[in-house]
Design an enzyme around this catalytic site. Structure first.
Site, PDB file in Angstrom:
ATOM      1  N   LYS A 154      58.103  60.350 123.571  1.00 16.39           N
ATOM      2  CA  LYS A 154      58.043  59.011 122.965  1.00 16.39           C
ATOM      3  C   LYS A 154      58.622  57.937 123.889  1.00 16.39           C
ATOM      4  O   LYS A 154      58.007  56.900 124.120  1.00 16.39           O
ATOM      5  CB  LYS A 154      58.787  59.024 121.628  1.00 16.39           C
ATOM      6  N   ILE A 155      59.822  58.190 124.420  1.00 16.09           N
ATOM      7  CA  ILE A 155      60.478  57.182 125.267  1.00 16.09           C
ATOM      8  C   ILE A 155      59.773  57.086 126.619  1.00 16.09           C
ATOM      9  O   ILE A 155      59.494  55.982 127.116  1.00 16.09           O
ATOM     10  CB  ILE A 155      61.981  57.517 125.437  1.00 16.09           C
ATOM     11  N   THR A 232      68.364  57.676 131.657  1.00 17.97           N
ATOM     12  CA  THR A 232      68.819  57.216 130.336  1.00 17.97           C
ATOM     13  C   THR A 232      68.748  58.373 129.343  1.00 17.97           C
ATOM     14  O   THR A 232      68.813  58.158 128.136  1.00 17.97           O
ATOM     15  CB  THR A 232      67.922  56.071 129.804  1.00 17.97           C
ATOM     16  N   ARG A 234      70.043  62.369 129.482  1.00 16.86           N
ATOM     17  CA  ARG A 234      71.308  63.081 129.297  1.00 16.86           C
ATOM     18  C   ARG A 234      71.926  63.324 130.666  1.00 16.86           C
ATOM     19  O   ARG A 234      71.216  63.660 131.623  1.00 16.86           O
ATOM     20  CB  ARG A 234      71.091  64.439 128.593  1.00 16.86           C
ATOM     21  N   ASP A 258      72.679  55.637 132.343  1.00 16.65           N
ATOM     22  CA  ASP A 258      73.277  55.277 131.050  1.00 16.65           C
ATOM     23  C   ASP A 258      74.030  56.474 130.491  1.00 16.65           C
ATOM     24  O   ASP A 258      74.678  56.373 129.454  1.00 16.65           O
ATOM     25  CB  ASP A 258      72.171  54.842 130.080  1.00 16.65           C
ATOM     26  N   GLU A 263      80.563  62.498 130.239  1.00 15.80           N
ATOM     27  CA  GLU A 263      80.779  61.245 129.509  1.00 15.80           C
ATOM     28  C   GLU A 263      81.620  61.422 128.251  1.00 15.80           C
ATOM     29  O   GLU A 263      82.257  60.467 127.795  1.00 15.80           O
ATOM     30  CB  GLU A 263      79.435  60.585 129.152  1.00 15.80           C
ATOM     31  N   HIS A 295      76.162  54.703 127.827  1.00 16.17           N
ATOM     32  CA  HIS A 295      75.315  55.250 126.755  1.00 16.17           C
ATOM     33  C   HIS A 295      74.990  54.176 125.711  1.00 16.17           C
ATOM     34  O   HIS A 295      75.265  54.331 124.518  1.00 16.17           O
ATOM     35  CB  HIS A 295      75.986  56.461 126.089  1.00 16.17           C
ATOM     36  N   GLN A 296      74.411  53.082 126.197  1.00 18.35           N
ATOM     37  CA  GLN A 296      74.099  51.964 125.307  1.00 18.35           C
ATOM     38  C   GLN A 296      72.601  51.743 125.156  1.00 18.35           C
ATOM     39  O   GLN A 296      72.187  50.774 124.521  1.00 18.35           O
ATOM     40  CB  GLN A 296      74.751  50.671 125.832  1.00 18.35           C
ATOM     41  N   ALA A 297      71.787  52.651 125.746  1.00 20.58           N
ATOM     42  CA  ALA A 297      70.341  52.394 125.761  1.00 20.58           C
ATOM     43  C   ALA A 297      69.764  52.247 124.345  1.00 20.58           C
ATOM     44  O   ALA A 297      68.820  51.494 124.120  1.00 20.58           O
ATOM     45  CB  ALA A 297      69.608  53.502 126.511  1.00 20.58           C
ATOM     46  N   PHE A 298      70.376  52.949 123.400  1.00 23.66           N
ATOM     47  CA  PHE A 298      69.848  52.913 122.017  1.00 23.66           C
ATOM     48  C   PHE A 298      70.315  51.669 121.255  1.00 23.66           C
ATOM     49  O   PHE A 298      69.863  51.437 120.128  1.00 23.66           O
ATOM     50  CB  PHE A 298      70.336  54.161 121.249  1.00 23.66           C
TER      51      PHE A 298
HETATM   52  P1  NAD Z   1      60.576  63.470 123.000  1.00 21.05           P
HETATM   53  O1  NAD Z   1      60.855  64.803 122.407  1.00 21.05           O
HETATM   54  O2  NAD Z   1      59.568  62.572 122.348  1.00 21.05           O
HETATM   55  O3  NAD Z   1      60.133  63.654 124.532  1.00 21.05           O
HETATM   56  C1  NAD Z   1      60.769  64.520 125.414  1.00 21.05           C
HETATM   57  C2  NAD Z   1      59.686  65.057 126.333  1.00 21.05           C
HETATM   58  O4  NAD Z   1      60.320  65.830 127.368  1.00 21.05           O
HETATM   59  C3  NAD Z   1      58.683  65.991 125.630  1.00 21.05           C
HETATM   60  O5  NAD Z   1      57.361  65.551 125.852  1.00 21.05           O
HETATM   61  C4  NAD Z   1      58.943  67.355 126.276  1.00 21.05           C
HETATM   62  O6  NAD Z   1      57.774  68.156 126.377  1.00 21.05           O
HETATM   63  C5  NAD Z   1      59.454  66.913 127.648  1.00 21.05           C
HETATM   64  N1  NAD Z   1      60.095  67.977 128.399  1.00 21.05           N
HETATM   65  C6  NAD Z   1      60.709  69.099 127.923  1.00 21.05           C
HETATM   66  N2  NAD Z   1      61.103  69.865 128.961  1.00 21.05           N
HETATM   67  C7  NAD Z   1      60.723  69.211 130.100  1.00 21.05           C
HETATM   68  C8  NAD Z   1      60.844  69.500 131.485  1.00 21.05           C
HETATM   69  N3  NAD Z   1      61.402  70.651 131.906  1.00 21.05           N
HETATM   70  N4  NAD Z   1      60.359  68.603 132.366  1.00 21.05           N
HETATM   71  C9  NAD Z   1      59.758  67.476 131.963  1.00 21.05           C
HETATM   72  N5  NAD Z   1      59.602  67.149 130.645  1.00 21.05           N
HETATM   73  C10 NAD Z   1      60.092  68.015 129.742  1.00 21.05           C
HETATM   74  O7  NAD Z   1      61.995  62.744 123.122  1.00 21.05           O
HETATM   75  P2  NAD Z   1      62.283  61.192 123.306  1.00 21.05           P
HETATM   76  O8  NAD Z   1      62.464  60.550 121.978  1.00 21.05           O
HETATM   77  O9  NAD Z   1      61.313  60.623 124.271  1.00 21.05           O
HETATM   78  O10 NAD Z   1      63.742  61.266 123.957  1.00 21.05           O
HETATM   79  C11 NAD Z   1      63.922  61.796 125.267  1.00 21.05           C
HETATM   80  C12 NAD Z   1      65.401  61.970 125.524  1.00 21.05           C
HETATM   81  O11 NAD Z   1      66.025  60.687 125.615  1.00 21.05           O
HETATM   82  C13 NAD Z   1      66.194  62.680 124.405  1.00 21.05           C
HETATM   83  O12 NAD Z   1      66.112  64.083 124.542  1.00 21.05           O
HETATM   84  C14 NAD Z   1      67.591  62.186 124.609  1.00 21.05           C
HETATM   85  O13 NAD Z   1      68.292  63.101 125.463  1.00 21.05           O
HETATM   86  C15 NAD Z   1      67.410  60.873 125.354  1.00 21.05           C
HETATM   87  N6  NAD Z   1      67.889  59.701 124.562  1.00 21.05           N
HETATM   88  C16 NAD Z   1      68.838  58.891 125.117  1.00 21.05           C
HETATM   89  C17 NAD Z   1      69.294  57.778 124.417  1.00 21.05           C
HETATM   90  C18 NAD Z   1      70.320  56.826 124.985  1.00 21.05           C
HETATM   91  O14 NAD Z   1      70.854  55.987 124.245  1.00 21.05           O
HETATM   92  N7  NAD Z   1      70.606  56.864 126.277  1.00 21.05           N
HETATM   93  C19 NAD Z   1      68.788  57.527 123.139  1.00 21.05           C
HETATM   94  C20 NAD Z   1      67.796  58.358 122.613  1.00 21.05           C
HETATM   95  C21 NAD Z   1      67.357  59.449 123.344  1.00 21.05           C
END
Ligand code: NAD
Length: 331
Positions: A154-155, A232, A234, A258, A263, A295-298
């Protein structure tokens, strides 16, 4: 239902109270992060609400279970900080916020990229000191450059769409291909091609055993010299020591993060009067071509509203014994 909310910040309290305007739940706010020392505070609460740096390992879950907790609601997307197997064996159900605002995180990744490329952090400090010199502030046009998106969920897809709008050539890597990613004009590439071609690499995959330290000495050595790395997602996706070496040698042109592997000991707190003993973060912060946000991206109004409303909806569904659409189970 009584909900023990751990790691509460002022904005958590405000947005959770707004989401609970109907008074359906009794929110018990604790500033402390969840760990073995603080877990006892949740005694008597059937639901516990936690965030990214709370620790819900087997020992903590055991204490929560003995205190009567039967639901852990993560007010975030990632769930690497909870032992799902231990939760299942104790009969504790786990929910998260599958999607709140992918825009919030993707837009922050773009902000980090723009700032590190065009040296906005340095220009900001200079002009505040009436220093209008431009030396050392040269960036590059993003249009026409190759941007790699690792994790096209999604992101990652929102980030890709914005980069396509900048006129970039967007390539991606994900074990599960997204037709939407390809339909928008991006394409999939193997890690070798990403290393060879990408001027920018942005990480958007979850932290799992398979993705731990995917950016390491070996992958960084294969990267295009001078590439920018944005994370952004983990902190554990990056081997920080290897990144410091790559920054020192110039192999990596810049880093904007981020998230940081250690952290939990630092973020979400004001440590400005404290001597930081983590030498790695101190070294990172000392580079002119590194930007760290805590960790403020959200952290947008839209995301906080959705996070809090979704979390309380999950608790209500659990209380009514209804299906939990945001439930996660050990895979
Ligand atoms: P999502 O589940 O929609 O997308 C994650 C994608 O990563 C999936 O398509 C999955 O198939 C893929 N993936 C899995 N293993 C992989 C690999 N080895 N190589 C490449 N791609 C791989 O999740 P999302 O909503 O897009 O969120 C992604 C990440 O963003 C979360 O897991 C979270 O760690 C992080 N996040 C950070 C913040 C922040 O504030 N910084 C906020 C929300 C999420």
């Amino acid at each position: 239902m009584d909900i023990a909310v751990f790691g509460t910040t002022p904005y958590d309290r405000r947005y959770l109270e707004d989401a609970n305007a109907d008074g359906l739940h009794q929110l018990k706010f604790f500033d402390a992060s969840l760990n073995t020392q603080s877990a006892g505070l949740a005694a008597g609460c059937p639901a516990v609400c936690i965030f990214v740096n709370d620790n819900a390992d087997a020992a903590v879950l055991d204490i929560l279970h003995r205190g009567g907790t039967r639901l852990v609601a993560l007010r975030c997307t990632g769930f690497n900080n909870i032992d799902l197997k231990a939760a299942a064996s104790l009969g504790i159900r786990v929910v998260r916020v599958v999607s709140y605002s992918p825009n919030s995180v993707a837009e922050h990744a773009v902000a980090l990229l723009m700032a590190i490329n065009r040296k906005i952090h340095r220009a900001y400090n200079r002009t505040r000191d009436s220093n209008f010199s431009l030396d050392g502030l040269i960036g590059f046009d993003l249009a026409g450059k190759t941007v790699a998106v690792v994790g096209t969920g999604k992101i990652g897809r929102v980030f890709a769409r914005i980069m396509l709008g900048f006129g970039c050539d967007v390539i991606g890597y994900d074990p599960e291909r997204s037709p939407e990613f390809e339909a928008m004009g991006a394409r999939y590439a193997q890690p070798g091609e990403i290393g060879e071609k990408a001027d920018v690499v942005s990480l958007h995959c979850p932290l799992t055993p398979a993705t731990h330290h995917i950016m390491n000495a070996e992958t960084l050595a294969r990267a295009k010299p001078g590439a920018l790395l944005i994370n952004t997602s983990r902190g554990g996706l990056i081997d920080t020591e290897a990144v410091v070496d790559a920054l020192k040698s110039g192999q990596l042109g810049g880093l904007a993060i981020d998230v940081y592997e250690q952290e939990a000991d630092l973020f979400f707190r004001d440590l400005s009067s404290v001597v930081i003993t983590d030498d790695l973060i101190q070294r990172l912060i000392s580079f002119p071509n590194v930007i760290v946000t805590g960790h403020q991206a959200f952290l947008t109004r839209e995301a906080l509203t959705t996070i809090c409303e979704t979390t309380l909806r999950s608790v209500s569904a659990f209380e009514r014994n209804e299906a939990l659409e945001n439930e996660i189970r050990a895979g």
